[in-house]
Write a protein that holds these residues in place. Structure first.
Motif, PDB file in Angstrom:
ATOM      1  N   LEU B  19       0.820  -1.217   0.000  1.00 44.38           N
ATOM      2  CA  LEU B  19       0.000   0.000   0.000  1.00 44.38           C
ATOM      3  C   LEU B  19       0.856   1.270   0.000  1.00 44.38           C
ATOM      4  CD1 LEU B  19      -2.896  -1.003   2.418  1.00 44.38           C
ATOM      5  CD2 LEU B  19      -2.953  -0.838  -0.077  1.00 44.38           C
ATOM      6  N   GLN B  20       2.010   1.213   0.708  1.00 50.19           N
ATOM      7  CA  GLN B  20       2.814   2.434   0.778  1.00 50.19           C
ATOM      8  C   GLN B  20       3.329   2.864  -0.599  1.00 50.19           C
ATOM      9  OE1 GLN B  20       6.272   2.884   0.304  1.00 50.19           O
ATOM     10  NE2 GLN B  20       6.515   0.754  -0.317  1.00 50.19           N
ATOM     11  N   TYR B  21       3.387   1.916  -1.545  1.00 50.27           N
ATOM     12  CA  TYR B  21       3.853   2.236  -2.895  1.00 50.27           C
ATOM     13  C   TYR B  21       2.957   3.301  -3.536  1.00 50.27           C
ATOM     14  CZ  TYR B  21       5.532   1.423  -7.649  1.00 50.27           C
ATOM     15  OH  TYR B  21       6.069   1.568  -8.903  1.00 50.27           O
ATOM     16  N   PHE B  22       1.674   3.304  -3.134  1.00 50.00           N
ATOM     17  CA  PHE B  22       0.713   4.210  -3.775  1.00 50.00           C
ATOM     18  C   PHE B  22       0.533   5.510  -3.000  1.00 50.00           C
ATOM     19  CE2 PHE B  22      -0.263  -0.151  -4.831  1.00 50.00           C
ATOM     20  CZ  PHE B  22      -0.239  -0.093  -6.206  1.00 50.00           C
ATOM     21  N   SER B  23       1.374   5.722  -1.982  1.00 51.85           N
ATOM     22  CA  SER B  23       1.195   6.928  -1.189  1.00 51.85           C
ATOM     23  C   SER B  23       2.486   7.735  -1.116  1.00 51.85           C
ATOM     24  CB  SER B  23       0.761   6.543   0.225  1.00 51.85           C
ATOM     25  OG  SER B  23       0.867   7.654   1.066  1.00 51.85           O
ATOM     26  N   ASN B  24       2.334   9.061  -1.189  1.00 54.49           N
ATOM     27  CA  ASN B  24       3.496   9.935  -1.031  1.00 54.49           C
ATOM     28  C   ASN B  24       3.495  10.607   0.329  1.00 54.49           C
ATOM     29  OD1 ASN B  24       5.398   9.854  -3.026  1.00 54.49           O
ATOM     30  ND2 ASN B  24       4.182  11.091  -4.443  1.00 54.49           N
ATOM     31  N   HIS B  25       2.579  10.180   1.188  1.00 54.51           N
ATOM     32  CA  HIS B  25       2.460  10.779   2.513  1.00 54.51           C
ATOM     33  C   HIS B  25       3.754  10.544   3.308  1.00 54.51           C
ATOM     34  CE1 HIS B  25       0.920  11.606   6.532  1.00 54.51           C
ATOM     35  NE2 HIS B  25      -0.044  12.286   5.915  1.00 54.51           N
TER      36      HIS B  25
END
Lengths: 72, 206, 204
Positions: B19-25
Motif C-alpha cells: 500500500l505504501q507504494y501508492f502513497s506519497n504521505h
C-alpha cells in the motif's frame, strides 16, 4: 553479464553500459588516455581467437567422426 | 499458533509495503525507509547466524579429523579479520584492509580467472553444431567473439555493427521475454506468499 | 619488491596451481580465501549495518523505534535451539512479507509494463519500408513467451511458433557465452599482468 541488462538499456531504464575489457578500452580512447583497457586488448583479441580456434577444431573433429560413423 | 503468528506478520508487512507504494504521505515514506532498514539489520543478524553455523560445522569436522589443517586455516583466516579490525580499525591503511587487498582480492579474482581455462576446454568439448539450435548458439557466440577482438580482417566495422544488432535486437528480445516471465512469476509468487497460500518459507512442522 | 606483492603473487600462483591438479597448497589457499572472505563481510556488516544503523542510533541517539529490528534480529538467533526456533519465523515473516509487498508493484512496473511498452516499436519506417529490427523484437518476444507458456501443448502452429522462440533464446545464450568468455579472459589477463609486471617484473 552485459547481455543480461540489455533490455533495461533498450527500454531506457538504464542510460549507458560499458561492457568488458573492450568497453574499457573504448572508454579510455574516448577520454584520450592509455590505460589497462587498451593495454589488454591485444591479449584479449588473442584469447578470443584461441577460443574461436578451439570451437572450430572441436567441430571439425565432431563432423569427421560423424562421417566416419556414417560410413561404417 | 506457531505458524499462525508468522503468517499474520507476513500478511501485515506485505500489505503495508504494497500500500505504501501508492502513497506519497510522509508517514508512508518514513515507514518504507524504516522497514528497508529493518531488512538490512535482520540480514546482518542472519549473517551472524551463518558465521556461527560455519564455525560449529567446522569444529565438528575438525574434532572428527576430516581435512583438519585446511579447516583450521579457514577458521584462523576468519577470526583474524575481526581481531585486526578491533585492534587497528578498518581505515584504508589498516592491516584489515591490507588482508583484503593482498590476500582476499587477489585470490578471489584468480579463482574467477581459473574459469577462463574451463571456458576454453568447454568450447572445445561441448560447443558442437549438433542441431539447428546448437548451430545458432555457436554462430551467435562466434560473431560476438570475432567482433569483440581488434583483428585486422576485412569488413571489421560491418561485423561489429552486425554483432551490435544481434545484441540489441534478437538477443535482447529473448532476454526481455525471460524478464517479463520473471516479473509475472515474482508477482504471482509474492501474492501467494502474502495471502498465505505459499507457506514453504515456514519450514517443517515443529 | 614489497612483502604485499610477494604474498599476493604467491597466493595467485598457488590458486593457479589447481590447473595442474588439486593439491594441498591450493586447498589451503581455498580455505584461507573462504575464511578471510567471511571475516571481511562480517566486519563490514558489523560496522556498516549493526553499528551505524542499529547500535549507535539506538544507544547514542536513543532512537527507541530501533528496538523493533533489534528484537527481530535477536529472534533470528533463536534458530540455534529447537525450543526457540519458532521465534525465528517472525523476522523471516517480516523479510518475506515486506519483500513480497515491495515486489508486487515494482516487478509489475519495472520488469513487465516497462519492458512491454519498450517492445512496441514502429513496424514501418518513415519512407514506408519495413523496420526489420522492430519486427524482430516483436516476433522474438512473442515467440519466446510462447515457448515459456506451458498451459497449452507445444504442437502444430503454436509448437512451431514456440520453436522459433528457442532460436531467439539460443541467440541470447550465444551472445551471453561470447561475453562470458570475454569477462573471464579479461580477469585472467588482469591476473597475468599483475604476475608478469608487478610480481615477476618481466614486463613493464
Amino acid at each position: 553479464m552485459v547481455t543480461t541488462y540489455d533490455p533495461y538499456l533498450a527500454s531506457h531504464q538504464m542510460t549507458a553500459m560499458i561492457g568488458g575489457l573492450r568497453g574499457a578500452a573504448e572508454y579510455e580512447k574516448l577520454l584520450g588516455m592509455k590505460g589497462g583497457g587498451s593495454r589488454g586488448m591485444l591479449a584479449q583479441s588473442a584469447a578470443h581467437l584461441y577460443v574461436i580456434f578451439l570451437i572450430v577444431l572441436g567441430n571439425i573433429f565432431y563432423f569427421r567422426n560423424k562421417k566416419k560413423g556414417a560410413r561404417q | 499458533m506457531n505458524r499462525q503468528i508468522p503468517l499474520i506478520v507476513c500478511f501485515s508487512f506485505g500489505l503495508i509495503m504494497f500500500l505504501q507504494y501508492f502513497s506519497n504521505h510522509t508517514i508512508a515514506r518514513t515507514m518504507n525507509l524504516a522497514i528497508l532498514d529493518y531488512w538490512q539489520i535482520i540480514f546482518a543478524f542472519t549473517l551472524v547466524l551463518g558465521v556461527v553455523s560455519y564455525i560449529k560445522a567446522n569444529m565438528t569436522k575438525i574434532s572428527r579429523g576430516i581435512d583438519r589443517p585446511y579447516l583450521i586455516v579457514g577458521l584462523l583466516g576468519m577470526i583474524s579479520m575481526p581481531i585486526m579490525a578491533l585492534i587497528w580499525g578498518i581505515k584504508a591503511d589498516s592491516p584489515f584492509m591490507w588482508m583484503f587487498e593482498n590476500v582476499q582480492a587477489p585470490m578471489a579474482s584468480t579463482v574467477f580467472a581459473l574459469l577462463a581455462f574451463f571456458v576454453a576446454s568447454a568450447s572445445f568439448r561441448g560447443f558442437r553444431a549438433r542441431s539447428m539450435q546448437a548451430s545458432i548458439l555457436l554462430g551467435a557466440a562466434l560473431i560476438i567473439l570475432l567482433s569483440r577482438s581488434n583483428l585486422p580482417i576485412p569488413y571489421t566495422e560491418h561485423l561489429s555493427e552486425f554483432a551490435d544488432w544481434i545484441r540489441n535486437y534478437p538477443s535482447m528480445t529473448a532476454r526481455r521475454a525471460i524478464l517479463i516471465g520473471i516479473g509475472l512469476g515474482s508477482l504471482t509468487t509474492s501474492m501467494r506468499v502474502i495471502l498465505g497460500i505459499e507457506r514453504t518459507w515456514l519450514g517443517g512442522e515443529k | 619488491m614489497d612483502i604485499s606483492t610477494i604474498i599476493a603473487g604467491l597466493l595467485t600462483l598457488i590458486i593457479f596451481s589447481f590447473l595442474y591438479k588439486d593439491n594441498p597448497f591450493y586447498k589451503m589457499a581455498e580455505s584461507l580465501l573462504i575464511g578471510v572472505s567471511i571475516g571481511y563481510v562480517l566486519v563490514i556488516t558489523w560496522s556498516n549495518t549493526l553499528m551505524d544503523m542499529l547500535f549507535e542510533p539506538l544507544f547514542s541517539n536513543a532512537e527507541l523505534s530501533l528496538i523493533i529490528p533489534l528484537f527481530l534480529g535477536l529472534f533470528m538467533l533463536g534458530r540455534f535451539s529447537d525450543k526457540t526456533v519458532a521465534l525465528s519465523r517472525i523476522p523471516i515473516a517480516v523479510m518475506i512479507g515486506s519483500g513480497a509487498g515491495i515486489a508486487i508493484p515494482t516487478m509489475l512496473y519495472n520488469r513487465t509494463i516497462k519492458q512491454l511498452t519498450a517492445s512496441v516499436m514502429p513496424i514501418f519506417t518513415e519512407s514506408g519500408g519495413l523496420n526489420i529490427s522492430g519486427i524482430v523484437v516483436i516476433v522474438g518476444l512473442l515467440s519466446t513467451l510462447a515457448y515459456f507458456y506451458f498451459s497449452r501443448e507445444h504442437k502444430g502452429k503454436f509448437g512451431a511458433f514456440a520453436k522459433l522462440g528457442t532460436y531467439f533464446l539460443m541467440i541470447f545464450f550465444g551472445t551471453t557465452f561470447g561475453y562470458t568468455v570475454m569477462s573471464r579472459m579479461s580477469t585472467f589477463i588482469g591476473r597475468m599482468e599483475f604476475l608478469l609486471s608487478d610480481f615477476l617484473k618481466i614486463t613493464q
